[in-house]
Scaffold this active site. Structure first.
Site, short mmCIF file in Angstrom:
data_model
loop_
_atom_site.label_atom_id
_atom_site.label_comp_id
_atom_site.label_asym_id
_atom_site.label_seq_id
_atom_site.Cartn_x
_atom_site.Cartn_y
_atom_site.Cartn_z
N GLY A 190 0.86 -4.39 4.35
CA GLY A 190 -0.01 -5.46 4.34
C GLY A 190 -0.24 -5.79 5.99
O GLY A 190 -0.77 -4.77 6.55
N THR B 79 0.80 -1.20 -0.07
CA THR B 79 0.29 -0.15 0.02
C THR B 79 0.98 1.21 -0.07
O THR B 79 2.00 1.10 0.03
CB THR B 79 -1.05 0.14 1.08
OG1 THR B 79 -1.97 0.98 1.14
CG2 THR B 79 -0.23 0.10 2.63
#
Length: 528
Positions: free
Chosen positions: A433, A350
């Site tokens: 994650g 991300t």
């Protein structure tokens, strides 16, 4: 204060505004937006849109978004849940009838409806001065005129080469000259630029309706997906109030489920029962306690957390003192406690962005396509790389996170905000994650227990107890690794560093901002 004889980063200081991102170009774009009169929300969206082009393995318009916003850094905090839902045809029975017992991560079934674009528009409606027409321009320019690949992005590109070679349209869009991009390469994505131009012109409807949505649906259904145009057109962002706990006199806030921030809050509740300052910051005892708190919190998440629109999630009970005390009593300093081995379905990537503007509007913002390069499915004509967030579902009837029509999967991305006396003191986040709850806990305790500044807190070596194994970064000394083994931890080193983080500390008395950004990524903090 850091030792200037040794390699490291200084904290970044400013009076007016500050941003920290995982790429210098995104940080610069955010600063330029704020210099032009934009808010923290404007800056976050501009930076994120650009990252969706120049950091394609981590984020993009084919992914999801969560954010916490506190206007002027005081009072009410607003939580935005921009996570996508499963197609309405995605029943667990459909999968079980076809002997599919887990969601294949590079299949169309792993693609939930991307929620980012709608979330950006809603956040800007509530807290922005500019619109997508202005804020997408840096991303459009990068896509059409080209961008230079940075080192960490090239590292991930190389590691995902096999995945990209076998994906849907990924060779065409993401393997220039048939090989991974390397640092210094210039990449052009004209199809994605055209898509971004359409969104800049017509807003979220350009993405969720019409030609772009039609192409995404056609692509997904062509490889077995259950998606429909109605699934895209019906997507909405949820605005809620955050959930929180108290740690060392500070209030720590997270987005509520289906975000996993509750996991971090449970970790803090457990660790608050111990005096971490009795042990060095990098010590056997500290890493052991962090692992045990994580194992308990992740077990809780697996047992109780799903989409609250379809599952009863008792947040009050989980965050109650009694819930933490029940588990604290089991923790031993001389051995690992016996707990079930929790194996979450996915461990994705991300980007996280933190922004504070001159009016002290605070935005803690995170956006993701789940695993590195998401589903490895690029829409046929639009250049949109689609997430594989639905890979986080279980196909297990009765489980709180079992796939169901219109259901949101249990997420991994969590923006955080720390306040004291109602005032924001630190918007921060740690990517990576399943590591994110542990990473946020690690960084926050580095600051509040060990007196680190934001950069020192982010720099410190990390570990993640995941799937029964304690994954440890190279920076953890060998004697500590051996000590953890003697307590019963199975350990291993990690190929990729654990996550990446950004933080901004607000000093209201001095009127200054202090920023830090993770050396595990390419980015930086910038202020003016």
């Amino acid at each position: 204060m850091r030792n200037f004889h040794l390699a490291g980063r200084s904290t970044v200081h400013a009076q007016n505004a500050m941003v920290a991102t995982s790429h210098p170009q995104a940080a610069l774009a955010a600063i330029e937006v704020m210099r032009a009169g934009g808010t923290a929300a404007d800056a976050a969206v501009a930076a994120c849109a650009l990252l969706g082009v120049i950091e394609p393995q981590s984020t993009g318009i084919g992914g999801d978004c969560f954010a916490l916003v506190q206007p002027r850094g005081e009072g009410r905090i607003v939580s935005y849940n921009g996570s996508g839902r499963a197609p309405m045809a995605a029943t667990p029975e459909w999968y079980l009838e076809r002997k599919i017992h887990s969601v294949p991560l590079t299949s169309a079934h792993a693609v939930s409806i991307p929620g980012a674009i709608d979330a950006w528009e809603v956040i800007l409606r509530d807290h922005g001065k500019f619109g997508l027409d202005t804020l997408l321009q840096p991303a459009i320019k990068a896509a059409e005129e080209g961008y230079v690949v940075a080192p960490r992005i090239a590292f991930d590109w190389k590691n995902q080469f096999d995945k990209l070679k076998s994906g849907t349209n990924t060779e065409r869009y993401l393997l220039p000259h048939g090989k991974p991009a390397v640092a210094g390469d210039v990449i052009h994505q004209p199809e994605l630029g055209k898509t971004l131009r359409a969104i800049a012109k017509d807003g979220r409807d350009a993405f969720y309706k019409g030609a772009i949505a039609e192409d995404m649906v056609e692509t997904l259904r062509g490889i077995g997906g259950l998606h429909t145009l109605d699934d895209f057109a019906g997507h909405t962002t949820e605005t809620t109030i955050p959930i929180g706990t108290i740690y060392k006199g500070h209030d720590v806030w997270q987005c509520p489920p289906n975000g996993p921030g509750i996991t971090m809050l449970v970790m803090l509740n457990i660790l608050s029962r111990f005096d971490l300052t009795k042990f060095p910051a990098v010590s056997i005892e500290r890493f052991h306690l962090e692992a045990e708190a994580a194992r308990i919190a992740y077990m809780m998440r697996e047992q109780y957390i799903g989409d609250p629109a379809q599952v009863d999630v008792d947040v009050v009970r989980i965050l109650a003192k009694d819930f933490a005390d029940e588990h604290v009593s089991k923790i031993r300093m001389d051995r690992v406690i016996d707990l079930p081995n929790i194996a979450p379905p996915m461990n994705p990537s991300t980007v996280y962005i933190t922004v504070v503007d001159k009016d002290r509007n605070v935005c803690s913002f995170i956006n993701s396509i789940a695993h590195s390069f998401g589903s490895a499915i690029v829409s046929n004509k639009t250049g949109v790389l689609l997430q594989n967030r639905a890979g986080g579902f279980r196909i297990q009837p009765g489980h709180p996170n079992c796939i169901a029509p219109g259901k949101r999967p249990l997420h991994t991305i969590i923006p955080s905000l720390v306040t004291k006396g109602g005032r924001a003191v630190m918007p921060f986040g740690v990517m990576g994650g399943q590591y994110q709850p542990v990473g946020q806990t690690h960084v926050l305790t580095n600051i509040l227990d060990y007196g680190c500044d934001v950069q020192e807190a982010i720099d410190m070596p990390r570990g993640l107890h995941y799937e029964g194994v304690y994954q440890l970064e190279d920076g953890i000394p060998a004697d500590i690794v051996e000590g953890l083994k003697k307590l019963g931890h199975k350990t291993t080193s990690v190929v990729s560093p654990l996550g990446g983080g950004q933080a901004i500390w607000i000093d209201w008395e001095k009127g200054t901002l202090t920023g830090g950004s993770d050396p595990r990524k390419d980015g930086c903090a910038l202020g003016y």
